[in-house]
Design an enzyme around this catalytic site. Structure first.
Site, PDB file in Angstrom:
ATOM      1  N   ASP A  67       0.825  -1.214   0.000  1.00  0.00           N
ATOM      2  CA  ASP A  67       0.000   0.000   0.000  1.00  0.00           C
ATOM      3  C   ASP A  67       0.855   1.259   0.000  1.00  0.00           C
ATOM      4  O   ASP A  67       2.077   1.199   0.149  1.00  0.00           O
ATOM      5  CB  ASP A  67      -0.953  -0.021   1.216  1.00  0.00           C
ATOM      6  CG  ASP A  67      -0.251  -0.381   2.525  1.00  0.00           C
ATOM      7  OD1 ASP A  67       0.996  -0.346   2.558  1.00  0.00           O
ATOM      8  OD2 ASP A  67      -0.925  -0.690   3.506  1.00  0.00           O
ATOM      9  N   ASN A 136      -6.779  -2.720  14.859  1.00  0.00           N
ATOM     10  CA  ASN A 136      -8.189  -2.973  14.528  1.00  0.00           C
ATOM     11  C   ASN A 136      -8.352  -4.170  13.590  1.00  0.00           C
ATOM     12  O   ASN A 136      -9.425  -4.384  13.044  1.00  0.00           O
ATOM     13  CB  ASN A 136      -8.802  -1.718  13.893  1.00  0.00           C
ATOM     14  CG  ASN A 136      -8.138  -1.338  12.567  1.00  0.00           C
ATOM     15  OD1 ASN A 136      -7.261  -2.046  12.088  1.00  0.00           O
ATOM     16  ND2 ASN A 136      -8.559  -0.238  11.985  1.00  0.00           N
ATOM     17  N   HIS A 138      -6.781  -4.637  10.711  1.00  0.00           N
ATOM     18  CA  HIS A 138      -6.602  -4.414   9.267  1.00  0.00           C
ATOM     19  C   HIS A 138      -5.363  -5.129   8.755  1.00  0.00           C
ATOM     20  O   HIS A 138      -4.414  -5.378   9.502  1.00  0.00           O
ATOM     21  CB  HIS A 138      -6.611  -2.917   8.911  1.00  0.00           C
ATOM     22  CG  HIS A 138      -5.380  -2.148   9.277  1.00  0.00           C
ATOM     23  ND1 HIS A 138      -5.375  -0.779   9.415  1.00  0.00           N
ATOM     24  CD2 HIS A 138      -4.102  -2.544   9.522  1.00  0.00           C
ATOM     25  CE1 HIS A 138      -4.156  -0.369   9.714  1.00  0.00           C
ATOM     26  NE2 HIS A 138      -3.368  -1.416   9.793  1.00  0.00           N
ATOM     27  N   GLU A 143      -9.448  -1.874   5.910  1.00  0.00           N
ATOM     28  CA  GLU A 143      -9.938  -1.517   7.238  1.00  0.00           C
ATOM     29  C   GLU A 143     -11.240  -2.271   7.548  1.00  0.00           C
ATOM     30  O   GLU A 143     -11.943  -2.700   6.629  1.00  0.00           O
ATOM     31  CB  GLU A 143     -10.229  -0.006   7.274  1.00  0.00           C
ATOM     32  CG  GLU A 143      -9.011   0.874   6.989  1.00  0.00           C
ATOM     33  CD  GLU A 143      -8.140   1.082   8.202  1.00  0.00           C
ATOM     34  OE1 GLU A 143      -8.034   0.162   9.040  1.00  0.00           O
ATOM     35  OE2 GLU A 143      -7.545   2.165   8.321  1.00  0.00           O
TER      36      GLU A 143
END
Ligand code: PGA
Length: 239
Positions: A67, A136, A138, A143
C-alpha cells in the site's frame, strides 16, 4: 494456520528473516510481497545483515508493496516509497526496476489501482507476502468495514489507523486520510503469507485472527481461508 510464538521482537524478526532467506536461497528470482510499519523493520534489518554478509542476494528479486498513502510525494519522508528505500532497498543489492509500490503521485487513483493489480497479475506469483496487522485487525489498508474489496483500490483510513500512524507525523492532522491498497483477494494470491504481530496493543487483533471465525470487522481473519499462513508473534501479542 501455523503459529510461532517468540519471546520478543528480536526473535520474531529473526524467525521471519529465516523464512524469507530460505526462500531466496531456494529461488534467487523470488517475488516478495512487502509491508511497511514498525513491525517488519527488524525483519528488514536482519535481511540487510544477511545480504551484507553474502548469505542472501536481492539481485534478481522482485517486490510488490501492499500500500501507499494517496496522494503523497515519493520524496515525503512519510511515504511508503521513502520508508522502503530507507529501511530496506537502499541497503541491499536489489535492482530498483524490480521494486513495485503503488504510486502515490499518480494523477488518477482508479487508473493506478488498475495498473498495479495488472502488474501483480502479470508477474510470477508472489512467493511470500509479509504482513503486519493493525490494532483494529486491518491488513494493508483493508480496514474493518461491512464490505471488503478484493482488488487494489483507493480507501479511506479509519480514525483508529490515523491515530496509530500519527506517531510518525508531527501532528495527527498531517496523517493522510486516504490510501491505495492491495485488496484482500490480491493479498490472498500469494503462495505463502507471514503475518507478524508484536506488543500487547495487537492482542485483540491476534485473538480474532486465531478464533477461526471470519468477519469483515477484523479483515485479517480472512487469512483463515488461505492454506499457507504463518503467524509469527511475540508473547505480548499472543497472551
Ligand atoms: P505497525 O502497523 O507495524 O506500525 O504496528 C501494522 C499495520 O498497521 O499493519
Amino acid at each position: 494456520m501455523r503459529v510461532i510464538v517468540c519471546k520478543d521482537y528480536e526473535e520474531m524478526s529473526k524467525k521471519a528473516a529465516d523464512i524469507v532467506a530460505g526462500q531466496l536461497a531456494m529461488n534467487p528470482k523470488s517475488v516478495l510481497g512487502l509491508a511497511t510499519g514498525s513491525t517488519p523493520v527488524g525483519t528488514y534489518k536482519e535481511l540487510i545483515n544477511r545480504c551484507k554478509d553474502g548469505t542472501i542476494s536481492f539481485k534478481d528479486v522482485t517486490t510488490f508493496n501492499l500500500d501507499e498513502y494517496y496522494p503523497i510525494k515519493k520524496s515525503n519522508s512519510q511515504s511508503y516509497d521513502y520508508f522502503m528505500n530507507d529501511n530496506l532497498f537502499n541497503h541491499v543489492d536489489i535492482d530498483k526496476a524490480n521494486v513495485n509500490i503503488p504510486n502515490g503521485e499518480a494523477a488518477d487513483a482508479a487508473e493506478e489501482c488498475k495498473r498495479y493489480e495488472a502488474k501483480i497479475a502479470s508477474s510470477p506469483q508472489v512467493d511470500i507476502q509479509i504482513l503486519g496487522i493493525g490494532q483494529n485487525g486491518h491488513i494493508a489498508f483493508n480496514e474493518p468495514e461491512e464490505e471488503l474489496y478484493s482488488e487494489t483500490h483507493l480507501t479511506g483510513l479509519t480514525d483508529n489507523t490515523i491515530e496509530a500512524n500519527a506517531r510518525f507525523f508531527e501532528k495527527k492532522e498531517d496523517v493522510p486520510t486516504t490510501a491505495l491498497t492491495m485488496g484482500i483477494g490480491t493479498i490472498m494470491k500469494a503462495k505463502k503469507i507471514i503475518i507478524l504481530a508484536n506488543g500487547a496493543a495487537k492482542k485483540d487483533a491476534v485473538a480474532a485472527l486465531l478464533s477461526g471465525k471470519i468477519t469483515t470487522a477484523s479483515p485479517a481473519t480472512m487469512l483463515n481461508c488461505h492454506n499457507d499462513v504463518v503467524l509469527i508473534c511475540d508473547e505480548a501479542a499472543y497472551n
